[in-house]
Design a protein around this motif. Structure first.
Motif, PDB file in Angstrom:
ATOM      1  N   HIS A  91      80.940 -34.885  93.723  1.00 15.95           N
ATOM      2  CA  HIS A  91      81.056 -35.730  93.033  1.00 15.95           C
ATOM      3  C   HIS A  91      79.915 -37.005  94.013  1.00 15.95           C
ATOM      4  CE1 HIS A  91      85.054 -35.130  91.063  1.00 15.95           C
ATOM      5  NE2 HIS A  91      84.688 -33.763  92.114  1.00 15.95           N
ATOM      6  N   THR A  97      78.762 -36.209  88.215  1.00 17.91           N
ATOM      7  CA  THR A  97      79.061 -35.576  89.109  1.00 17.91           C
ATOM      8  C   THR A  97      77.827 -34.309  88.225  1.00 17.91           C
ATOM      9  OG1 THR A  97      80.479 -34.449  86.778  1.00 17.91           O
ATOM     10  CG2 THR A  97      81.603 -36.448  88.763  1.00 17.91           C
ATOM     11  N   TRP A 219      82.554 -34.777  98.004  1.00 15.00           N
ATOM     12  CA  TRP A 219      82.205 -36.034  97.947  1.00 15.00           C
ATOM     13  C   TRP A 219      81.083 -35.751  98.992  1.00 15.00           C
ATOM     14  CZ3 TRP A 219      86.725 -34.612  96.320  1.00 15.00           C
ATOM     15  CH2 TRP A 219      87.479 -35.194  95.411  1.00 15.00           C
ATOM     16  N   PHE A 264      84.704 -44.009  97.433  1.00 12.74           N
ATOM     17  CA  PHE A 264      85.527 -42.989  96.877  1.00 12.74           C
ATOM     18  C   PHE A 264      85.729 -43.878  95.832  1.00 12.74           C
ATOM     19  CE2 PHE A 264      85.491 -40.940 101.268  1.00 12.74           C
ATOM     20  CZ  PHE A 264      84.081 -40.125 101.336  1.00 12.74           C
TER      21      PHE A 264
END
Length: 451
Positions: A91, A97, A219, A264
């Motif tokens: 991510h 993605t 992430w 995030f």
């Protein structure tokens, strides 16, 4: 058997200190070799606890761990509980993605809940007639020469054990190792990294997964990262890993939410603001330690294994797998040396130390890869080239993750092969990047000359 204060156990038995993952698997192996095995644990039986005191990060079961469980005869039910992960689901900060599969032949890791696995191994070991567990027995004294252990129980009575041999399976902060380190010529290095981790959770959507459950979600944010691994109930265990100073700067709910909105944003939607904040402040960040030491044994009397011998940061998911492989290797050595503990213990140290030190180093490298290198084009180009070369020459070029997670190639040999491959692929990468530049330069020079 137990006989109150000052009680003793038959000195012909084996003593294992630590009833965690490696201690219980080791008990199963030794029991099946015919030994009477007594396992001592300072904490109470986790099967009786409503909340498990300790790390709850999901574990990734790889080939080394699977083979160790298979040879012990316990792999089937464990695999039934595991969720396959076929690669990394990345991510990016931009919201984009991408997927990096572990291989083209269905290679996969299995997401396993730590508590579930530990409880299963406890029950399996306990079902064997020659395995006995002693919970809430805190080790207070050790005599290596006499293989003598003294434990203190909650009522402050003592419990004395003299054994054929002692196995230190008591984790990263091992008391057995601490006492061994007082011996002459003992090498020991402990290192805390400047990063900590905080556990979070993506709840299920009425039993359904909010993101793909068949991948390890990452992430990467250069100096920090967040990962998520699936649970069987539709939720994900998440781990935020970043410099301790960054954790210290997040003191209020607003600061936490602002941080997540910047780095995030998608996770706020997946977790929900209220649950995110509550979970973030439910406990402080935990430290991460790496331990290297040698030797792992004292004569035929004592052997340390698992985190007690080689604690590592969790970024390659090899802590449990390496520990389980310890049990498998020891069992094989006992076969080779006909249960001569002195010879088997010595060979265990000789063969295992280089591998354990190598995977400790690789584990930290993988943190750099996951939080930083996954954001670079050069890394993806090199990864692509390795995969292409692997298809053309599968025995010569093997991706590092495949050597570590999907083979039994000794860790130190994997490092040697990886370093050689890196040199070859780096050269090819520069050639690949240089050809378009050279072509463009040639065209520009030609235009300049002929215009």
């Amino acid at each position: 058997m137990e006989a109150g204060s000052g009680g003793e156990i038959d000195k012909g038995s084996i003593s294992i200190v630590g009833a965690g993952l490696v201690g219980t698997l080791n008990a199963i192996y030794l029991s099946k070799r015919g030994y009477n095995v007594n396992v001592f644990e300072a904490r109470e039986d986790i099967r009786k606890q409503k909340f498990f005191e300790g790390r709850s990060i999901n574990l990734s079961l790889a080939t080394r761990g699977q083979e160790a469980l298979e040879k012990a005869g316990v792999v089937g039910p464990v695999m039934d509980e595991g969720l396959p992960m076929y690669g990394r689901y990345i991510h990016e900060a931009s919201g984009k993605t991408k997927i990096m599969s572990y291989g083209s032949h269905g290679e996969r890791l299995y997401s396993i809940n730590r508590r579930t696995l530990n409880e299963y191994l406890l029950t399996e070991a306990e079902s064997l007639p020659n395995v006995h567990f002693y919970f809430e027995h805190k080790l207070t004294s050790i005599d290596f020469e006499e293989t003598l252990l003294v434990f203190t129980r909650p009522d402050q009575t003592t419990f004395t054990v003299q054994s054929k041999a002692i196995f230190g399976n008591d984790g990263a902060y091992s008391l057995i190792r601490r006492e061994m380190s007082k011996q002459p010529w003992y090498n020991y290095k402990q290192e805390y990294i400047a990063h900590g981790y905080q556990e979070l959770c993506i709840p299920s959507n009425e039993g359904e997964y909010k993101i793909d459950p068949n991948f390890l979600h990452v992430w990467p944010r250069d100096s920090f990262m967040l990962i998520a691994m699936p649970n069987g109930d539709g939720s994900f265990n998440c781990t935020l890993i970043m410099p301790c100073k960054m954790f210290d700067d997040l003191k209020t709910e607003d600061e936490v939410l602002k941080f997540f909105k910047i780095h995030f944003q998608d996770l706020i939607l997946l977790m929900g603001e209220k649950q995110l904040v509550e979970k973030f402040f439910s406990c402080p960040p935990s430290p991460m330690v790496s331990v290297k030491c040698s030797p792992y044994h004292i004569k035929d009397k004592v052997l340390i294994m698992g985190d007690a011998a080689h604690a590592m940061v969790p970024f390659y998911g090899q802590g449990m797998n390496c520990a389980f492989e310890d049990c498998l290797i020891l069992n094989d050595l006992l076969d080779i040396y006909n249960d001569d503990f002195g010879k088997a213990f010595e060979q265990f140290t000789i063969t295992r130390c280089p591998d354990a030190h190598a995977i400790c180093d690789l584990s930290y490298y993988n943190y750099v890869e996951m939080r930083k290198l996954l954001n670079t084009r050069v890394f993806f180009l090199k990864t692509f080239l390795i995969k292409v070369l692997n298809r053309l020459m599968p025995r010569t070029f093997i991706p590092l993750v495949n050597m570590v997670a999907f083979s039994r190639i000794p860790y130190h040999e994997a490092v040697v092969r990886w370093n050689w491959q890196e040199k070859m692929v780096t050269r090819l990468s520069w050639i690949s990047l240089g050809i378009p530049v050279m072509a463009a330069s040639a065209i520009a020079i030609k235009k300049y000359i002929y215009n």
